[in-house]
Write a protein that holds these residues in place. Structure first.
Motif, PDB file in Angstrom:
ATOM      1  N   GLN A  66       0.837  -1.205   0.000  1.00 46.35           N
ATOM      2  CA  GLN A  66       0.000   0.000   0.000  1.00 46.35           C
ATOM      3  C   GLN A  66       0.870   1.252   0.000  1.00 46.35           C
ATOM      4  N   ARG A  67       1.969   1.214   0.734  1.00 43.52           N
ATOM      5  CA  ARG A  67       2.891   2.364   0.754  1.00 43.52           C
ATOM      6  C   ARG A  67       3.479   2.601  -0.636  1.00 43.52           C
ATOM      7  N   ARG A  68       3.882   1.516  -1.312  1.00 42.40           N
ATOM      8  CA  ARG A  68       4.430   1.644  -2.672  1.00 42.40           C
ATOM      9  C   ARG A  68       3.372   2.181  -3.628  1.00 42.40           C
ATOM     10  N   GLU A  69       2.156   1.612  -3.542  1.00 43.85           N
ATOM     11  CA  GLU A  69       1.070   2.053  -4.417  1.00 43.85           C
ATOM     12  C   GLU A  69       0.749   3.530  -4.186  1.00 43.85           C
ATOM     13  N   TYR A  70       0.762   3.943  -2.937  1.00 41.03           N
ATOM     14  CA  TYR A  70       0.484   5.341  -2.615  1.00 41.03           C
ATOM     15  C   TYR A  70       1.555   6.249  -3.212  1.00 41.03           C
ATOM     16  N   LYS A  71       2.819   5.842  -3.082  1.00 41.13           N
ATOM     17  CA  LYS A  71       3.922   6.636  -3.635  1.00 41.13           C
ATOM     18  C   LYS A  71       3.741   6.773  -5.150  1.00 41.13           C
ATOM     19  N   LEU A  89      -7.471   4.585   4.520  1.00 46.62           N
ATOM     20  CA  LEU A  89      -6.248   4.253   5.259  1.00 46.62           C
ATOM     21  C   LEU A  89      -5.845   5.393   6.200  1.00 46.62           C
ATOM     22  N   ASN A  90      -5.983   6.630   5.752  1.00 47.39           N
ATOM     23  CA  ASN A  90      -5.701   7.772   6.640  1.00 47.39           C
ATOM     24  C   ASN A  90      -6.617   7.741   7.851  1.00 47.39           C
ATOM     25  N   TYR A  91      -7.872   7.427   7.609  1.00 46.92           N
ATOM     26  CA  TYR A  91      -8.885   7.435   8.660  1.00 46.92           C
ATOM     27  C   TYR A  91      -8.574   6.443   9.777  1.00 46.92           C
ATOM     28  N   ILE A  92      -7.955   5.317   9.423  1.00 49.82           N
ATOM     29  CA  ILE A  92      -7.653   4.307  10.451  1.00 49.82           C
ATOM     30  C   ILE A  92      -6.268   4.492  11.065  1.00 49.82           C
ATOM     31  N   GLY A  93      -5.545   5.540  10.639  1.00 51.23           N
ATOM     32  CA  GLY A  93      -4.241   5.815  11.230  1.00 51.23           C
ATOM     33  C   GLY A  93      -3.090   5.117  10.530  1.00 51.23           C
ATOM     34  N   PHE A  94      -3.260   4.827   9.250  1.00 49.74           N
ATOM     35  CA  PHE A  94      -2.210   4.174   8.472  1.00 49.74           C
ATOM     36  C   PHE A  94      -0.969   5.056   8.443  1.00 49.74           C
ATOM     37  N   VAL A  95       0.196   4.456   8.588  1.00 52.36           N
ATOM     38  CA  VAL A  95       1.459   5.196   8.562  1.00 52.36           C
ATOM     39  C   VAL A  95       2.069   5.028   7.174  1.00 52.36           C
ATOM     40  N   TRP A  96       2.109   6.123   6.418  1.00 53.74           N
ATOM     41  CA  TRP A  96       2.599   6.061   5.034  1.00 53.74           C
ATOM     42  C   TRP A  96       4.110   5.974   4.973  1.00 53.74           C
ATOM     43  N   ASP A  97       4.774   6.593   5.906  1.00 58.31           N
ATOM     44  CA  ASP A  97       6.237   6.575   5.917  1.00 58.31           C
ATOM     45  C   ASP A  97       6.696   5.781   7.132  1.00 58.31           C
ATOM     46  N   ALA A  98       7.193   4.571   6.876  1.00 57.89           N
ATOM     47  CA  ALA A  98       7.618   3.696   7.972  1.00 57.89           C
ATOM     48  C   ALA A  98       9.097   3.872   8.282  1.00 57.89           C
ATOM     49  N   SER A  99       9.698   4.931   7.784  1.00 56.97           N
ATOM     50  CA  SER A  99      11.131   5.125   8.045  1.00 56.97           C
ATOM     51  C   SER A  99      11.387   5.478   9.503  1.00 56.97           C
ATOM     52  N   MET A 150       1.808  20.270  10.066  1.00 54.55           N
ATOM     53  CA  MET A 150       1.425  19.017   9.409  1.00 54.55           C
ATOM     54  C   MET A 150       0.041  19.133   8.777  1.00 54.55           C
ATOM     55  N   TYR A 151      -0.878  19.794   9.465  1.00 48.64           N
ATOM     56  CA  TYR A 151      -2.231  19.983   8.942  1.00 48.64           C
ATOM     57  C   TYR A 151      -2.175  20.726   7.607  1.00 48.64           C
ATOM     58  N   HIS A 152      -1.448  21.831   7.577  1.00 47.56           N
ATOM     59  CA  HIS A 152      -1.375  22.634   6.346  1.00 47.56           C
ATOM     60  C   HIS A 152      -0.648  21.877   5.232  1.00 47.56           C
ATOM     61  N   ASN A 153       0.393  21.137   5.569  1.00 51.56           N
ATOM     62  CA  ASN A 153       1.095  20.338   4.556  1.00 51.56           C
ATOM     63  C   ASN A 153       0.191  19.238   4.010  1.00 51.56           C
ATOM     64  N   THR A 154      -0.619  18.636   4.876  1.00 53.21           N
ATOM     65  CA  THR A 154      -1.569  17.617   4.426  1.00 53.21           C
ATOM     66  C   THR A 154      -2.574  18.231   3.465  1.00 53.21           C
ATOM     67  N   LYS A 155      -3.053  19.430   3.778  1.00 55.16           N
ATOM     68  CA  LYS A 155      -4.018  20.109   2.903  1.00 55.16           C
ATOM     69  C   LYS A 155      -3.405  20.426   1.541  1.00 55.16           C
ATOM     70  N   LYS A 156      -2.083  20.562   1.486  1.00 55.19           N
ATOM     71  CA  LYS A 156      -1.386  20.801   0.215  1.00 55.19           C
ATOM     72  C   LYS A 156      -1.144  19.503  -0.537  1.00 55.19           C
ATOM     73  N   GLY A 157      -1.550  18.373   0.070  1.00 53.63           N
ATOM     74  CA  GLY A 157      -1.368  17.082  -0.588  1.00 53.63           C
ATOM     75  C   GLY A 157      -0.087  16.362  -0.211  1.00 53.63           C
ATOM     76  N   GLU A 158       0.647  16.912   0.741  1.00 54.13           N
ATOM     77  CA  GLU A 158       1.887  16.267   1.171  1.00 54.13           C
ATOM     78  C   GLU A 158       1.578  15.178   2.192  1.00 54.13           C
ATOM     79  N   THR A 159       2.446  14.187   2.260  1.00 50.15           N
ATOM     80  CA  THR A 159       2.288  13.118   3.240  1.00 50.15           C
ATOM     81  C   THR A 159       2.897  13.570   4.555  1.00 50.15           C
ATOM     82  N   THR A 160       2.116  13.459   5.623  1.00 51.14           N
ATOM     83  CA  THR A 160       2.596  13.825   6.950  1.00 51.14           C
ATOM     84  C   THR A 160       2.166  12.743   7.933  1.00 51.14           C
ATOM     85  N   ARG A 161       2.553  12.900   9.181  1.00 46.66           N
ATOM     86  CA  ARG A 161       2.136  11.969  10.221  1.00 46.66           C
ATOM     87  C   ARG A 161       0.763  12.337  10.792  1.00 46.66           C
TER      88      ARG A 161
END
Length: 185
Positions: A66-71, A89-99, A150-161
């Protein structure tokens, strides 16, 4: 407490409705995808996070996929990821960046502790406008600033925590996302 239980129940109902919509869409393997999300939610409920180890479980490999597909989706390449799936996935707390290897539970516990500190501040001062250098809890001022960023970056379409769950919790207590300079204490 009753309101919190109601919110959790509403979120569960909302997620299930979104999953049923995903199944009905006929997107390739939509039903199988939705079933795996349900499996991930069960894992999250048991472990406190969605960071499933890649080995030895098939769920871990699915999470990684899912992380690869999202990227690929984000980079406008061919992908099975859709805006609807991303929302679920965002709604359930999915972590897009597992680094970040610190683990979801520890990070979520830290977030909840800061949220509780914010609630105490609000009870004492009547708002969520914590100064950046708040002497009563210097970490809280930085944390609040980070939530806004993070909120504003998310609104810009960026991936955040920032998860939708965290955003909803902050919205529910009247968190101010846009602050003019000089508006905080």
């Amino acid at each position: 407490k009753r309101r919190k239980e109601s919110t959790v129940m509403n979120n569960a109902v909302d997620i299930e409705e979104l999953l049923k919509m995903e199944e009905k869409k006929g997107v390739r393997y939509g039903g199988q995808w939705a079933d795996t999300v349900r499996e991930l939610m069960k894992y999250r409920d048991e472990n406190g996070h969605c960071n499933v180890p890649q080995r030895p479980s098939s769920l871990g490999r699915w999470v990684s996929r899912q992380r690869r597909e999202y990227k690929n989706f984000r980079d406008q390449k061919h992908s099975c990821m859709t805006p609807q799936r991303t929302k679920i996935l965002n709604y359930i707390g999915f972590v897009w960046d597992a680094s970040d290897k610190r683990g979801g539970r520890r990070n979520d516990e830290r977030w909840m502790q800061m949220f509780e500190d914010l609630m105490e501040y609000k009870e004492k001062h009547g708002d969520c406008l914590i100064p950046r250098s708040y002497e009563g809890n210097p970490k809280l001022g930085n944390w609040v600033m980070t939530q806004r960023k993070m909120y504003h970056n998310t609104k810009k379409g960026e991936t955040t925590r920032m998860t939708e769950e965290h955003q909803h919790k902050l919205d529910e207590i009247g968190f101010v996302w846009n602050v003019q300079k000089g508006c905080s204490r």
